[in-house]
Design a protein around this motif. Sequence first.
Motif, PDB file in Angstrom:
ATOM      1  N   ILE A  43     -14.260  13.908 -35.475  1.00 41.77           N
ATOM      2  CA  ILE A  43     -15.247  13.895 -34.395  1.00 41.77           C
ATOM      3  C   ILE A  43     -14.553  13.538 -33.090  1.00 41.77           C
ATOM      4  N   ASP A  44     -14.737  14.362 -32.089  1.00 42.62           N
ATOM      5  CA  ASP A  44     -14.041  14.179 -30.819  1.00 42.62           C
ATOM      6  C   ASP A  44     -14.379  12.842 -30.158  1.00 42.62           C
ATOM      7  N   LYS A  45     -13.372  12.303 -29.485  1.00 39.62           N
ATOM      8  CA  LYS A  45     -13.504  11.012 -28.794  1.00 39.62           C
ATOM      9  C   LYS A  45     -14.698  10.963 -27.833  1.00 39.62           C
ATOM     10  N   ASN A  46     -15.015  12.080 -27.210  1.00 36.47           N
ATOM     11  CA  ASN A  46     -16.146  12.116 -26.278  1.00 36.47           C
ATOM     12  C   ASN A  46     -17.432  11.569 -26.898  1.00 36.47           C
ATOM     13  N   PHE A  47     -17.657  11.907 -28.160  1.00 35.43           N
ATOM     14  CA  PHE A  47     -18.876  11.430 -28.834  1.00 35.43           C
ATOM     15  C   PHE A  47     -18.779   9.947 -29.137  1.00 35.43           C
ATOM     16  N   VAL A  48     -17.579   9.519 -29.525  1.00 32.50           N
ATOM     17  CA  VAL A  48     -17.367   8.095 -29.834  1.00 32.50           C
ATOM     18  C   VAL A  48     -17.569   7.253 -28.575  1.00 32.50           C
ATOM     19  N   ASP A  49     -17.141   7.788 -27.443  1.00 36.31           N
ATOM     20  CA  ASP A  49     -17.298   7.090 -26.158  1.00 36.31           C
ATOM     21  C   ASP A  49     -18.758   6.870 -25.792  1.00 36.31           C
ATOM     22  N   ARG A  50     -19.633   7.757 -26.269  1.00 37.70           N
ATOM     23  CA  ARG A  50     -21.013   7.733 -25.782  1.00 37.70           C
ATOM     24  C   ARG A  50     -22.021   7.428 -26.868  1.00 37.70           C
ATOM     25  N   LEU A  51     -21.625   6.591 -27.815  1.00 37.57           N
ATOM     26  CA  LEU A  51     -22.548   6.263 -28.908  1.00 37.57           C
ATOM     27  C   LEU A  51     -23.781   5.511 -28.409  1.00 37.57           C
ATOM     28  N   GLU A  52     -23.676   4.936 -27.201  1.00 35.01           N
ATOM     29  CA  GLU A  52     -24.816   4.238 -26.597  1.00 35.01           C
ATOM     30  C   GLU A  52     -25.926   5.241 -26.281  1.00 35.01           C
ATOM     31  N   ASP A  53     -25.503   6.435 -25.965  1.00 33.70           N
ATOM     32  CA  ASP A  53     -26.452   7.495 -25.616  1.00 33.70           C
ATOM     33  C   ASP A  53     -27.181   7.969 -26.872  1.00 33.70           C
ATOM     34  N   GLU A  54     -28.479   7.971 -26.796  1.00 29.74           N
ATOM     35  CA  GLU A  54     -29.278   8.292 -27.976  1.00 29.74           C
ATOM     36  C   GLU A  54     -28.987   9.688 -28.524  1.00 29.74           C
ATOM     37  N   LYS A  55     -28.845  10.636 -27.600  1.00 25.73           N
ATOM     38  CA  LYS A  55     -28.581  12.016 -28.026  1.00 25.73           C
ATOM     39  C   LYS A  55     -27.243  12.125 -28.760  1.00 25.73           C
ATOM     40  N   ASP A  56     -26.238  11.476 -28.192  1.00 25.06           N
ATOM     41  CA  ASP A  56     -24.915  11.532 -28.824  1.00 25.06           C
ATOM     42  C   ASP A  56     -24.959  10.912 -30.220  1.00 25.06           C
ATOM     43  N   LEU A  57     -25.682   9.825 -30.308  1.00 25.86           N
ATOM     44  CA  LEU A  57     -25.804   9.138 -31.595  1.00 25.86           C
ATOM     45  C   LEU A  57     -26.456  10.062 -32.627  1.00 25.86           C
TER      46      LEU A  57
END
Length: 268
Positions: free
Chosen positions: A201-215
Motif C-alpha cells: 500500500i502506497d505511503k500516500n495512504f499511510v500518511d492520511r489514515l486520519e482522513d476518513e476516506k483514506d481509511l
Amino acid sequence: DITERIDYENELRQLAFGERAEGVAEGKADIDWALRRGELFLVYQPKVSLHDGRTIGTEALMRWRHPQRGLISPNEFIPEAERRGAIEEMTYWAIEKAVTDMKPVLQDMPHFYTAVNLSAQMFNDPGLVAKILCILQRVNFPPDRLVLEITETGIMNNLALCREMLQELMNHGVRIAMDDFGKGYSSLDSLRQLPVAILKIDKNFVDRLEDEKDLIIVKAVIRLAKELNIKVLAEGIETKKQWQQLAALQCDYGQGYYFGKPHATISL
Ligand code: C2E
Ligand code: MG
Ligand code: MG
Ligand code: MG
C-alpha cells in the motif's frame, strides 16, 4: 523538399547535441558508467511483521554516490538509467548483490527474504527470467527468499508478456510484490491478471489514515487482498500510531522510518 529536409536535420542535430551537452554539464550521462566505476551501492530497509514488529526481510534500494554531485536519489537516476538503457546491467547487479548479502543471514533466519525493485523496462528482455534464475543458481540462493517489486506503470502496456514471465518466475518460487499500490491506475486489473503475492500500500495512504476516506480505502484494500490470498504491506510508516492503526486493520507487514531507515548493512 531539400531546404525543409536540411532544417529538419539541423533541428535533430541540435536536439541531440543540446541534450548531450546538457547531460554532460549535469553529469547525467555518467549513469552509463556509474556501476563500472563502483559508484553504485545498495542500502537495506527492514520489513517487519505488524503483529509483533519483528523483522521479516529487507528491501534493497539503490544509491549513487557521484564524485562531484554527491549522493543522488534513485528517483532521479533510475528514470535516467531507464531512458539510457543502463537499467538492465544495474538491475542484474542489484539482484546478485542483494541475494549475496542476504545469504549468510538466512543461516540464522531462514524465513527472511530480500526484495529488489524491477523496472518495467526489464520485461523487454526475453532473457529476463533465465538471467535471474542463473544468478540465483550461481549464488546458490533459495528462489523463494527473493521478492521482486514491480509497479503497474509500464507493465500494463505489455501485460500478456509480463504475466508470462512473472508466472515463470513464480513457478520457480520467486515472489512478486506490487509496489506503490493505489498510486497509479488499472490497479485492480493488474491484481486480477498478475501472479502477485504481496501488495504494498502506497505511503500516500499511510500518511492520511486520519482522513476518513483514506481509511475506508485502506480497509477495503486489505480485505480485498486477503480474499485474493495476497499479503499486504504498508509503506512509509513513520509513527507508532500508524503502526497501531494498520495492525488493527489486520495489515500483515510494514516498512518505514519508524521501524528503520535504509541502511548500508542488513539490520535485524
Ligand atoms: P520504492 O520501491 O517504493 O521504495 C520506497 C521508498 O520510500 C524508498 O525511497 C525509501 O527509502 C522510502 N521510504 C521508506 N520508508 C519511508 C518513510 O517512512 N518515510 C519516507 N519519507 N520515505 C520512506 P528511495 O530509496 O529514495 O527510492 C525511491 C524509489 O526509487 C523506489 O521507490 C523505487 O521505485 C526506486 N528504486 C530504488 N532502488 C531501485 C532499484 O534498485 N531498481 C529500480 N528499478 N528502482 C529502484
Ligand atoms: Mg519498492
Ligand atoms: Mg513503494
Ligand atoms: Mg516508489
